[in-house]
Design a protein around this motif. Structure first.
Motif, PDB file in Angstrom:
ATOM      1  N   GLY A 153       0.821  -1.314   0.060  1.00  0.00           N
ATOM      2  CA  GLY A 153      -0.004   0.013  -0.061  1.00  0.00           C
ATOM      3  C   GLY A 153       0.830   1.262   0.106  1.00  0.00           C
ATOM      4  N   ALA A 154       2.083   1.146   0.109  1.00  0.00           N
ATOM      5  CA  ALA A 154       3.115   2.447   0.031  1.00  0.00           C
ATOM      6  C   ALA A 154       2.951   2.940  -1.361  1.00  0.00           C
ATOM      7  CB  ALA A 154       4.333   2.143   0.624  1.00  0.00           C
ATOM      8  N   VAL A 155       2.981   4.502  -1.382  1.00  0.00           N
ATOM      9  CA  VAL A 155       3.350   5.084  -2.599  1.00  0.00           C
ATOM     10  C   VAL A 155       4.707   5.272  -2.602  1.00  0.00           C
ATOM     11  CG1 VAL A 155       2.686   7.417  -3.870  1.00  0.00           C
ATOM     12  CG2 VAL A 155       0.934   6.145  -2.467  1.00  0.00           C
ATOM     13  N   VAL A 156       5.221   5.131  -3.642  1.00  0.00           N
ATOM     14  CA  VAL A 156       6.749   5.281  -3.856  1.00  0.00           C
ATOM     15  C   VAL A 156       7.164   6.286  -4.640  1.00  0.00           C
ATOM     16  CG1 VAL A 156       9.031   4.446  -4.495  1.00  0.00           C
ATOM     17  CG2 VAL A 156       7.172   2.874  -3.354  1.00  0.00           C
ATOM     18  N   VAL A 157       7.737   7.497  -4.001  1.00  0.00           N
ATOM     19  CA  VAL A 157       7.998   8.765  -5.003  1.00  0.00           C
ATOM     20  C   VAL A 157       9.785   8.497  -5.089  1.00  0.00           C
ATOM     21  CG1 VAL A 157       7.896  11.089  -4.900  1.00  0.00           C
ATOM     22  CG2 VAL A 157       6.192   9.815  -3.722  1.00  0.00           C
ATOM     23  N   VAL A 158      10.226   8.673  -6.372  1.00  0.00           N
ATOM     24  CA  VAL A 158      11.603   8.607  -6.781  1.00  0.00           C
ATOM     25  C   VAL A 158      11.741   9.934  -7.451  1.00  0.00           C
ATOM     26  CG1 VAL A 158      10.903   7.359  -8.810  1.00  0.00           C
ATOM     27  CG2 VAL A 158      13.143   7.491  -8.189  1.00  0.00           C
ATOM     28  N   HIS A 159      12.924  10.653  -6.918  1.00  0.00           N
ATOM     29  CA  HIS A 159      13.398  11.961  -7.294  1.00  0.00           C
ATOM     30  C   HIS A 159      14.554  11.863  -8.593  1.00  0.00           C
ATOM     31  CE1 HIS A 159      11.062  13.705  -4.271  1.00  0.00           C
ATOM     32  NE2 HIS A 159      11.014  12.527  -3.588  1.00  0.00           N
ATOM     33  N   SER A 160      15.015  10.971  -8.814  1.00  0.00           N
ATOM     34  CA  SER A 160      16.259  10.979  -9.821  1.00  0.00           C
ATOM     35  C   SER A 160      16.095  10.005 -10.693  1.00  0.00           C
ATOM     36  CB  SER A 160      17.622  10.574  -8.803  1.00  0.00           C
ATOM     37  OG  SER A 160      17.564  11.341  -7.652  1.00  0.00           O
ATOM     38  N   PRO A 161      16.441  10.141 -11.931  1.00  0.00           N
ATOM     39  CA  PRO A 161      16.256   9.324 -13.064  1.00  0.00           C
ATOM     40  C   PRO A 161      16.867   7.909 -13.036  1.00  0.00           C
ATOM     41  CG  PRO A 161      17.675  11.225 -13.828  1.00  0.00           C
ATOM     42  CD  PRO A 161      17.081  11.401 -12.305  1.00  0.00           C
ATOM     43  N   TRP A 162      18.073   7.847 -12.424  1.00  0.00           N
ATOM     44  CA  TRP A 162      18.902   6.616 -12.396  1.00  0.00           C
ATOM     45  C   TRP A 162      17.886   5.488 -11.548  1.00  0.00           C
ATOM     46  CZ3 TRP A 162      21.887   4.450 -15.546  1.00  0.00           C
ATOM     47  CH2 TRP A 162      22.685   3.217 -15.210  1.00  0.00           C
ATOM     48  N   PRO A 163      17.752   5.825 -10.291  1.00  0.00           N
ATOM     49  CA  PRO A 163      17.222   4.910  -9.363  1.00  0.00           C
ATOM     50  C   PRO A 163      15.773   4.718 -10.016  1.00  0.00           C
ATOM     51  CG  PRO A 163      17.255   6.930  -8.153  1.00  0.00           C
ATOM     52  CD  PRO A 163      18.162   7.001  -9.397  1.00  0.00           C
ATOM     53  N   ALA A 164      15.223   5.692 -10.654  1.00  0.00           N
ATOM     54  CA  ALA A 164      13.705   5.539 -11.373  1.00  0.00           C
ATOM     55  C   ALA A 164      13.758   4.561 -12.471  1.00  0.00           C
ATOM     56  CB  ALA A 164      13.350   6.821 -11.993  1.00  0.00           C
ATOM     57  N   LEU A 165      14.826   4.266 -12.940  1.00  0.00           N
ATOM     58  CA  LEU A 165      15.061   2.970 -13.943  1.00  0.00           C
ATOM     59  C   LEU A 165      14.818   1.802 -13.189  1.00  0.00           C
ATOM     60  CD1 LEU A 165      18.217   4.058 -16.143  1.00  0.00           C
ATOM     61  CD2 LEU A 165      15.703   4.327 -16.833  1.00  0.00           C
ATOM     62  N   ALA A 166      15.369   1.638 -12.082  1.00  0.00           N
ATOM     63  CA  ALA A 166      15.256   0.267 -11.419  1.00  0.00           C
ATOM     64  C   ALA A 166      13.765  -0.125 -11.075  1.00  0.00           C
ATOM     65  CB  ALA A 166      16.285   0.264 -10.409  1.00  0.00           C
ATOM     66  N   LEU A 167      13.247   1.126 -10.556  1.00  0.00           N
ATOM     67  CA  LEU A 167      11.816   0.877 -10.112  1.00  0.00           C
ATOM     68  C   LEU A 167      10.996   0.486 -11.308  1.00  0.00           C
ATOM     69  CD1 LEU A 167      11.719   3.397  -7.303  1.00  0.00           C
ATOM     70  CD2 LEU A 167      12.414   1.042  -7.188  1.00  0.00           C
ATOM     71  N   LYS A 168      11.026   1.374 -12.416  1.00  0.00           N
ATOM     72  CA  LYS A 168      10.136   1.159 -13.651  1.00  0.00           C
ATOM     73  C   LYS A 168      10.514  -0.148 -14.196  1.00  0.00           C
ATOM     74  CE  LYS A 168      11.461   5.362 -14.989  1.00  0.00           C
ATOM     75  NZ  LYS A 168      11.365   6.614 -15.668  1.00  0.00           N
ATOM     76  N   VAL A 169      11.710  -0.647 -14.184  1.00  0.00           N
ATOM     77  CA  VAL A 169      11.639  -2.032 -14.811  1.00  0.00           C
ATOM     78  C   VAL A 169      10.990  -2.814 -14.018  1.00  0.00           C
ATOM     79  CG1 VAL A 169      13.564  -4.017 -15.121  1.00  0.00           C
ATOM     80  CG2 VAL A 169      14.066  -1.555 -15.964  1.00  0.00           C
ATOM     81  N   MET A 170      11.154  -2.732 -12.598  1.00  0.00           N
ATOM     82  CA  MET A 170      10.294  -3.750 -11.679  1.00  0.00           C
ATOM     83  C   MET A 170       9.015  -3.635 -11.936  1.00  0.00           C
ATOM     84  SD  MET A 170      12.181  -3.516  -8.013  1.00  0.00           S
ATOM     85  CE  MET A 170      11.268  -4.976  -7.453  1.00  0.00           C
ATOM     86  N   LYS A 171       8.213  -2.438 -12.475  1.00  0.00           N
ATOM     87  CA  LYS A 171       7.186  -2.192 -12.328  1.00  0.00           C
ATOM     88  C   LYS A 171       6.480  -2.991 -13.796  1.00  0.00           C
ATOM     89  CE  LYS A 171       3.106   0.407 -11.315  1.00  0.00           C
ATOM     90  NZ  LYS A 171       2.520   0.504 -10.166  1.00  0.00           N
TER      91      LYS A 171
END
Length: 367
Positions: free
Chosen positions: A85-103
């Motif tokens: 249930g947590a909303v994850v907010v990512v502020h930098s494009p590099w770590p965002a890549l990892a989370l979007k790949v997981m998604k």
């Protein structure tokens, strides 16, 4: 609502400053019914704001690496243990890549929101973003320019939320330090009567500190320029000031925790950038009420459009920039009088408005 924030470094930058000011405000207003579970720092090399977050009772989790690829692996592993249930907010494009790949792989059952702060990324990030951005539930862009930039290409939803700063904190400092204009000038070896231009920002070519130094050459000898920030352009800027014969009037003070105070004690803030997202330094100047001379790039016009004391000129027009400076200096109120009124009047750039709008957007994607 439960929120986890992810950022690549807690250094002294605009994105980090916005995050910290928002969370500090939240710590003083728990009635907003938002629980920040953690701020995950994906780059151990930058820890500047960690202590402030901890004072605000925000848990900071450091991934313990400064290696880009290792941080992706560690973030991927940590993300598997995010609470339901947590909303994850990512502020930098590099770590965002990892989370979007997981998604994209179906291994990330959380709402994912990416904060976009720039109109420019490296080409590999832009290329990957065109495919992966669709896997973020939403983007929060810091300005209209960013909302239309290639950095958010392919996004399912993009919302513009302008940042804000804590005017009351700025005002308390002004009221407690009536001698600050003289004190800060003395620190630079200036006379009390000398006038001061301030530019706050790291020393990168796109920030345009060289344009400010060139403009100084055409101004009276009692006008000085302070550059608060650090970066790779420092040696070249120093050489430029020497070549132009103004080195004794250009003051490099490096990175400072409260660099906005230079904007408070200055007669004018200058910001001749070549490109921008939404510069926090100008939001601070706007809240302080310090006149600004800036170039029309990124979100700068959005910050200054209702401020009659500030002037925005076309990017690359050094003549117009210097002319605007001379005009404002002629009309400037003596700094002692101007300083007494800094941050005395509310405007739309206060942190309370920023926080309200930011969490409204998060609630729209909450699962």
């Amino acid at each position: 609502m439960k929120v986890i924030e992810v950022i690549r470094g807690l250094g002294l930058g605009g994105s980090e400053s916005q995050l910290v000011q928002r969370l500090e405000y939240m710590s003083r207003n728990p009635a907003l019914d938002v629980q920040t579970l953690a701020v995950i720092n994906a780059y151990s090399g930058e820890q500047f704001f960690a202590e402030r977050l901890e004072k605000a009772e925000v848990v900071v989790e450091d991934l313990g690496t400064s290696n880009r690829w290792t941080s992706l692996f560690l973030l991927w592993r940590r993300a598997k243990r995010f609470p339901d249930g947590a909303v994850v907010v990512v502020h930098s494009p590099w770590p965002a890549l990892a989370l979007k790949v997981m998604k994209a792989s179906g291994r990330f059952p959380h709402a994912l929101v990416e904060v976009a702060s720039s109109t420019h990324y490296a080409r590999p990030l832009l290329f990957l973003g065109r495919w992966l951005n669709r896997y973020a539930d939403a983007f929060i862009a810091v300005s209209d320019d960013v909302a239309q930039a290639p950095t958010v290409a392919g996004a399912r939803a993009v919302h513009v939320v302008h940042a804000g700063v804590d005017r009351h904190a700025l005002r308390r400092w002004v009221e407690s330090n009536p001698s600050a204009p003289a004190d800060y000038r003395s620190r630079l070896g200036m006379r009390r009567s000398d006038r001061l231009l301030a530019m706050v920002g790291n020393l990168y070519h796109f920030k345009g500190q060289d344009n400010a130094i060139r403009a100084l050459q055409s101004l009276d000898s009692d006008i000085h320029l302070v550059l608060a920030g650090d970066g790779p352009e420092g040696p070249e800027l120093t050489s430029l000031a020497i070549r132009l014969g103004v080195r004794d009037r250009v003051h490099f003070v490096g990175r400072e925790a409260n660099a906005w105070r230079w904007a408070a004690v200055a007669d004018i803030v200058v910001h001749p950038s070549r490109r921008e997202g939404l510069p926090v330094a100008l939001i601070e100047a706007r809240v302080l009420g310090t006149p600004v001379i800036a170039t029309d790039v990124g979100g700068i016009s959005a910050v200054l459009r209702t401020d009659r004391s500030s002037i925005v000129v076309p990017e690359g027009d050094g003549v117009a920039f210097a002319s605007a400076l001379r005009a404002r200096l002629r009309d400037a109120v003596p700094i002692e009088l101007a300083f007494a009124r800094r941050a005395a009047v509310a405007n739309e750039w206060d942190v309370a408005r920023f926080v309200r709008e930011f969490y409204e957007k998060l609630r729209e994607v909450e699962i």
